[in-house]
Design a protein around this motif. Sequence first.
Motif, PDB file in Angstrom:
ATOM      1  N   ASP A   1      24.472  36.113  29.708  1.00 34.27           N
ATOM      2  CA  ASP A   1      23.781  35.177  30.603  1.00 34.27           C
ATOM      3  C   ASP A   1      23.424  35.799  31.942  1.00 34.27           C
ATOM      4  N   GLY A   2      24.140  36.823  32.336  1.00 33.32           N
ATOM      5  CA  GLY A   2      23.875  37.453  33.623  1.00 33.32           C
ATOM      6  C   GLY A   2      24.854  38.581  33.877  1.00 33.32           C
ATOM      7  N   VAL A   3      24.615  39.273  34.965  1.00 29.53           N
ATOM      8  CA  VAL A   3      25.467  40.404  35.343  1.00 29.53           C
ATOM      9  C   VAL A   3      26.157  40.071  36.663  1.00 29.53           C
ATOM     10  N   GLY A   4      27.474  40.269  36.682  1.00 31.48           N
ATOM     11  CA  GLY A   4      28.242  40.081  37.905  1.00 31.48           C
ATOM     12  C   GLY A   4      28.721  41.426  38.426  1.00 31.48           C
ATOM     13  N   THR A   5      29.367  41.395  39.571  1.00 31.78           N
ATOM     14  CA  THR A   5      29.895  42.611  40.182  1.00 31.78           C
ATOM     15  C   THR A   5      31.372  42.420  40.491  1.00 31.78           C
ATOM     16  N   VAL A   6      32.178  43.416  40.161  1.00 33.78           N
ATOM     17  CA  VAL A   6      33.595  43.359  40.521  1.00 33.78           C
ATOM     18  C   VAL A   6      33.694  43.434  42.041  1.00 33.78           C
ATOM     19  N   LEU A   7      34.324  42.420  42.632  1.00 38.12           N
ATOM     20  CA  LEU A   7      34.437  42.346  44.091  1.00 38.12           C
ATOM     21  C   LEU A   7      35.763  42.905  44.591  1.00 38.12           C
ATOM     22  N   GLY A   8      36.802  42.734  43.802  1.00 38.24           N
ATOM     23  CA  GLY A   8      38.103  43.222  44.240  1.00 38.24           C
ATOM     24  C   GLY A   8      39.148  43.105  43.149  1.00 38.24           C
TER      25      GLY A   8
ATOM     26  N   ASP B   1      32.183  41.519  29.949  1.00 36.35           N
ATOM     27  CA  ASP B   1      32.003  42.741  29.157  1.00 36.35           C
ATOM     28  C   ASP B   1      32.538  42.576  27.736  1.00 36.35           C
ATOM     29  N   GLY B   2      32.330  41.372  27.182  1.00 40.48           N
ATOM     30  CA  GLY B   2      32.722  41.112  25.809  1.00 40.48           C
ATOM     31  C   GLY B   2      34.148  40.659  25.626  1.00 40.48           C
ATOM     32  N   VAL B   3      34.916  40.575  26.723  1.00 42.66           N
ATOM     33  CA  VAL B   3      36.325  40.196  26.644  1.00 42.66           C
ATOM     34  C   VAL B   3      36.476  38.711  26.951  1.00 42.66           C
ATOM     35  N   SER B   4      37.092  37.963  26.036  1.00 46.68           N
ATOM     36  CA  SER B   4      37.365  36.548  26.255  1.00 46.68           C
ATOM     37  C   SER B   4      38.490  36.401  27.270  1.00 46.68           C
ATOM     38  N   LEU B   5      38.198  35.717  28.387  1.00 49.43           N
ATOM     39  CA  LEU B   5      39.188  35.565  29.459  1.00 49.43           C
ATOM     40  C   LEU B   5      39.268  34.114  29.908  1.00 49.43           C
ATOM     41  N   THR B   6      40.397  33.766  30.506  1.00 49.68           N
ATOM     42  CA  THR B   6      40.584  32.445  31.084  1.00 49.68           C
ATOM     43  C   THR B   6      40.323  32.522  32.579  1.00 49.68           C
ATOM     44  N   VAL B   7      39.475  31.622  33.072  1.00 45.42           N
ATOM     45  CA  VAL B   7      39.158  31.566  34.498  1.00 45.42           C
ATOM     46  C   VAL B   7      40.371  31.038  35.250  1.00 45.42           C
TER      47      VAL B   7
ATOM     48  N   ASP C   1      31.392  47.845  40.470  1.00 45.25           N
ATOM     49  CA  ASP C   1      30.936  47.996  39.085  1.00 45.25           C
ATOM     50  C   ASP C   1      30.310  46.703  38.588  1.00 45.25           C
ATOM     51  N   ARG C   2      29.256  46.855  37.783  1.00 44.87           N
ATOM     52  CA  ARG C   2      28.569  45.695  37.192  1.00 44.87           C
ATOM     53  C   ARG C   2      29.185  45.364  35.836  1.00 44.87           C
TER      54      ARG C   2
END
Length: 199
Positions: A103-110, A141-147, A176-177
């Motif tokens: 759906d989109g590209v995010g950036t690792v902030l910290g 990046d394809g990894v299922s994660l819990t917010v 990193d994107r």
Amino acid sequence: MFTGIIEELGTVAGVEDQGDAVRLTIEAGTVLEGTVPGDSISVNGCCLTVVEHDGSRWSADVMQETLDKTSLRGAAPGDRVNLERAVTVDKRLGGHVVQGHVDGVGTVLGRTPSEHWEVVEISLPDDLGRYLVDKGSITVDGVSLTVVTAGRDLFTVSLIPETLARTTLGSRAPGDRVNLEADVIAKHVERLLTWKDDA
């Protein structure tokens, strides 16, 4: 369809420019077991079709739309990538329903390390924040994660040692994107609630 449970880390072996597409070749092992041309493999959350493979390397054609909307545009030989074969009906759904449609590209902030986990903060494109809720699902990046926390323009996830060791998320650094896929159920609910029948 995928589950977001990564099967192995592959390595980009080649990137062949084809003008309006790229032929991506990836070294892998596990995901090639039982795989034939035409099968789908998720690469950092992008559903790609196997064109050919020799048992240790496989290739896929990445079209312009995918290059424009995902982090695969910057793929280079030597890059590590998260890989998962499409789910079969007899397999446990360990993560959540993942389409492999970014759906989109995010950036690792910290990143904030702890003794037994690490909290990672990631930016969100403007139109994706509405699909995230605390304790909901997201694919990074394809990894299922819990917010953990869902904001309007960023979110956090907590990564356990297994995820840090077995996926590229263990080495993603600030700046990193990463590819993001929101929960498809949330998108369908929104569509149903906002649909207007003009007929």
